[in-house]
Structures are given as structure tokens and as C-alpha cells.
Design an enzyme around this catalytic site. Structure first.
Site, PDB file in Angstrom:
ATOM      1  N   TYR A  56      25.811 -14.077 -11.495  1.00 39.78           N
ATOM      2  CA  TYR A  56      24.629 -13.881 -12.274  1.00 39.78           C
ATOM      3  C   TYR A  56      23.362 -14.177 -11.735  1.00 39.78           C
ATOM      4  CZ  TYR A  56      27.114 -12.999 -16.456  1.00 39.78           C
ATOM      5  OH  TYR A  56      28.076 -12.310 -17.170  1.00 39.78           O
ATOM      6  N   GLN A  89      22.045  -4.438 -26.314  1.00 38.50           N
ATOM      7  CA  GLN A  89      23.149  -5.360 -25.704  1.00 38.50           C
ATOM      8  C   GLN A  89      22.844  -5.656 -24.621  1.00 38.50           C
ATOM      9  OE1 GLN A  89      26.870  -2.962 -26.685  1.00 38.50           O
ATOM     10  NE2 GLN A  89      25.463  -1.350 -26.752  1.00 38.50           N
ATOM     11  N   ASN A  90      21.681  -5.080 -23.825  1.00 39.53           N
ATOM     12  CA  ASN A  90      21.202  -5.552 -22.298  1.00 39.53           C
ATOM     13  C   ASN A  90      20.794  -6.869 -22.131  1.00 39.53           C
ATOM     14  OD1 ASN A  90      22.120  -2.964 -22.020  1.00 39.53           O
ATOM     15  ND2 ASN A  90      20.060  -2.002 -21.921  1.00 39.53           N
ATOM     16  N   VAL A  91      20.984  -7.559 -21.232  1.00 40.78           N
ATOM     17  CA  VAL A  91      20.500  -8.983 -20.583  1.00 40.78           C
ATOM     18  C   VAL A  91      19.269  -8.635 -19.743  1.00 40.78           C
ATOM     19  CG1 VAL A  91      22.812 -10.087 -20.942  1.00 40.78           C
ATOM     20  CG2 VAL A  91      22.142  -9.376 -18.821  1.00 40.78           C
ATOM     21  N   HIS A 107      23.254  -9.907 -26.437  1.00 40.29           N
ATOM     22  CA  HIS A 107      24.351 -10.556 -25.602  1.00 40.29           C
ATOM     23  C   HIS A 107      23.572 -11.418 -24.533  1.00 40.29           C
ATOM     24  CE1 HIS A 107      27.338  -6.980 -25.893  1.00 40.29           C
ATOM     25  NE2 HIS A 107      27.358  -7.931 -26.804  1.00 40.29           N
ATOM     26  N   GLY A 177      22.408   5.450 -24.732  1.00 40.54           N
ATOM     27  CA  GLY A 177      23.065   4.641 -23.428  1.00 40.54           C
ATOM     28  C   GLY A 177      24.077   3.434 -23.693  1.00 40.54           C
ATOM     29  N   THR A 178      24.914   3.751 -24.822  1.00 43.00           N
ATOM     30  CA  THR A 178      26.157   2.842 -24.799  1.00 43.00           C
ATOM     31  C   THR A 178      27.522   3.519 -25.065  1.00 43.00           C
ATOM     32  OG1 THR A 178      26.951   0.711 -26.200  1.00 43.00           O
ATOM     33  CG2 THR A 178      25.333   2.336 -27.264  1.00 43.00           C
ATOM     34  N   SER A 179      28.536   3.042 -24.592  1.00 45.66           N
ATOM     35  CA  SER A 179      29.764   3.604 -24.674  1.00 45.66           C
ATOM     36  C   SER A 179      30.171   3.035 -26.128  1.00 45.66           C
ATOM     37  CB  SER A 179      30.847   3.028 -23.723  1.00 45.66           C
ATOM     38  OG  SER A 179      30.856   1.368 -23.883  1.00 45.66           O
TER      39      SER A 179
END
Ligand code: OAD
Length: 235
Positions: A56, A89-91, A107, A177-179
Site C-alpha cells: 500500500y 470502488q476506487n481508493v 472500499h 470502468g468496473t468489471s
């Protein structure tokens, strides 16, 4: 579309790909090269905290060197006319840096740290310079080991209910842009009302898993966002 209507946008790693941040599951994605269960789970952190902190710290440092792209800026610009909520969902913090004022991070956030004893204790959640590594021995305010404020596999998504309510109240719902394979976050797409216009921007074919009722703009985020805005204007 009338001014002030509510637009809710759900984003994933794809929107930040053109800023230079790898996605997770595309060819050469992060989880192709790293073991998600070792580096992004609470058990992995207990087994080898240094390996997780190193992973991280590298991502935090990388984030300090990249910038928002046209897609982030175009979404922020929508706030001039509409009531916009971004659920991500992006950090990364690229939506905020582009000027979006209401961003729900499902997230967690790389720009923040927290306690490893009580992750959601607001007294321990703090901004921490992206270029400053979190080291073994660094302490949160409750005396526990400092850790990044990231929701790891096996942990609770504090903002899921709030995000779901936003989607339920949307007049237009957009996915970029997400699966759509990581739950519970991906389940949010099922909460948009039937009658609202829904758009999905993603360069992949989404074959077999395009959610029902979505118009697919098959393009990268920075290109697709302009078509998307034309679609919204013509509603
Ligand atoms: P994925 O890597 O699973 O999916 C990325 C999506 O972005 C794919 O559908 C790609 O086709 C699309 N994509 C690639 N380049 C793009 C571009 N330039 N413009 C638009 N779309 C593009 O990433 P997520 O769905 O965000 O969780 O992954 C969900 C979660 O899995 C992440 O939040 C992370 C990960 O494990 C945690 O770390 C807790």
C-alpha cells in the site's frame, strides 16, 4: 434533461486507468501480478503486516504522482447543472482532486490511515501524506498499529447502505470502468429504478454480463464520457 436532477455515477478502476493507475482484472492488472488474498485481506495483514504495508505504501506513493483525467473532470463539471453523487470502488482521490464534491468511497481511501484495532473509529481515521510510508511501529491514536484506510476482503463496507439509497433515488444512473464482479459493491447496480435512463461506459464487450436496461457506450472513459454527456443533455 432538466437542471438539478439527480445523477448517480458508480465508478471502478477503469476510470483511473488513463491516469496511469492499473486496473485489477485486465491483462497485466494488479491481481495478475500480486496475490489479492495475501495483500488485500485482513488475514493477509495479520500474517505479514510489513508486506501489506509495503504494497500500500507503493500504491500511495504512485497516487501522489498521478493526476485526474478528462473523465474525472467531466463528471465534476456536471455539478454545475445537476445534483451529482459519485459512488466509487476506487481508493484513489482523483474524483475529489478533479472537483467532485460528493464522493462515497465504498472500499476506503489511500489518502487516509486508521487504527488496526477499530478500523471505523472516526477518531483514528486521518489524512496522511501519500509520500510518507506507513511503517511497522507507527501508531494510530488508540495505540494500535497504523494501517491504510482500505476495506480489505473480509471487512465490512460501512457506506453500502448510504450508496444504495443514492442509487434508489437517482434520475439517471451511470456506471464507468468496473468489471462488476466484486460484491457487495457490484450489487448496487440492481437498485436503480426501472424507468431511469442507465448508461455504462467500458471498452470491454461486457458480453454476457451487461446489466439489464443499460445502454453500453463501448469506449475508454476519457472518450466515452463525451458521448455520455451528449446523451444526458438530450434526455
Ligand atoms: P477491475 O479491474 O475488476 O475492472 C476494471 C474495468 O475497467 C474492466 O471492466 C475494464 O474493461 C474497464 N476498463 C479498463 N480500461 C478502461 C478505461 N480506460 N476506461 C474505462 N474502463 C476501462 O476493477 P473494479 O471493477 O474496479 O477492491 O474492481 C473492483 C474491486 O476489486 C476494487 O475496488 C478492488 C478490487 O479487488 C478492493 O481492493 C477492496
Amino acid at each position: 434533461m432538466k437542471d438539478c436532477q439527480k445523477i448517480v455515477v458508480f465508478t471502478g478502476a477503469g476510470i483511473s486507468a488513463e491516469s496511469g493507475i492499473s486496473t485489477f482484472r485486465d491483462k497485466n492488472g494488479l491481481w495478475e501480478n500480486y496475490d489479492a488474498m495475501r495483500l488485500a485481506s485482513i488475514d493477509g495483514f495479520r500474517d505479514d503486516p510489513k508486506a501489506v504495508l509495503d504494497f500500500y505504501n507503493a500504491r500511495r506513493l504512485q497516487l501522489s504522482k498521478v493526476a485526474p483525467n478528462h473523465a474525472h473532470y467531466a463528471l465534476a463539471e456536471l455539478e454545475k447543472k445537476y445534483d451529482v453523487t459519485i459512488i466509487t470502488q476506487n481508493v484513489d482521490d482523483l474524483h475529489e482532486r478533479a472537483g467532485s464534491s460528493r464522493v462515497i468511497h465504498l472500499h476506503g481511501e489511500l489518502a487516509k490511515v486508521t487504527s488496526s484495532r477499530e478500523t471505523e473509529d472516526d477518531k483514528c481515521i486521518k489524512y496522511y501524506p501519500l509520500n510518507l510510508p506507513i511503517c511497522i511501529g507507527d501508531k494510530a491514536d488508540d495505540g494500535s498499529q497504523l494501517r491504510p484506510y482500505i476495506v480489505w476482503f473480509g471487512e465490512y463496507l460501512r457506506y453500502m447502505d448510504e450508496a444504495r439509497q443514492e442509487v434508489e433515488n437517482a434520475d439517471v444512473f451511470i456506471v464507468i470502468g468496473t468489471s462488476l464482479v466484486v460484491y457487495p459493491a457490484a450489487g448496487i447496480v440492481g437498485y436503480a429504478r426501472n424507468e431511469v435512463p442507465k448508461f455504462l461506459v467500458d471498452p470491454s464487450s461486457m458480453e454476457g454480463h451487461l446489466p439489464y436496461g443499460f445502454k453500453h457506450i463501448k469506449a475508454k472513459a476519457t472518450e466515452g464520457v463525451d458521448s455520455l454527456i451528449n446523451e444526458i443533455k438530450s434526455l
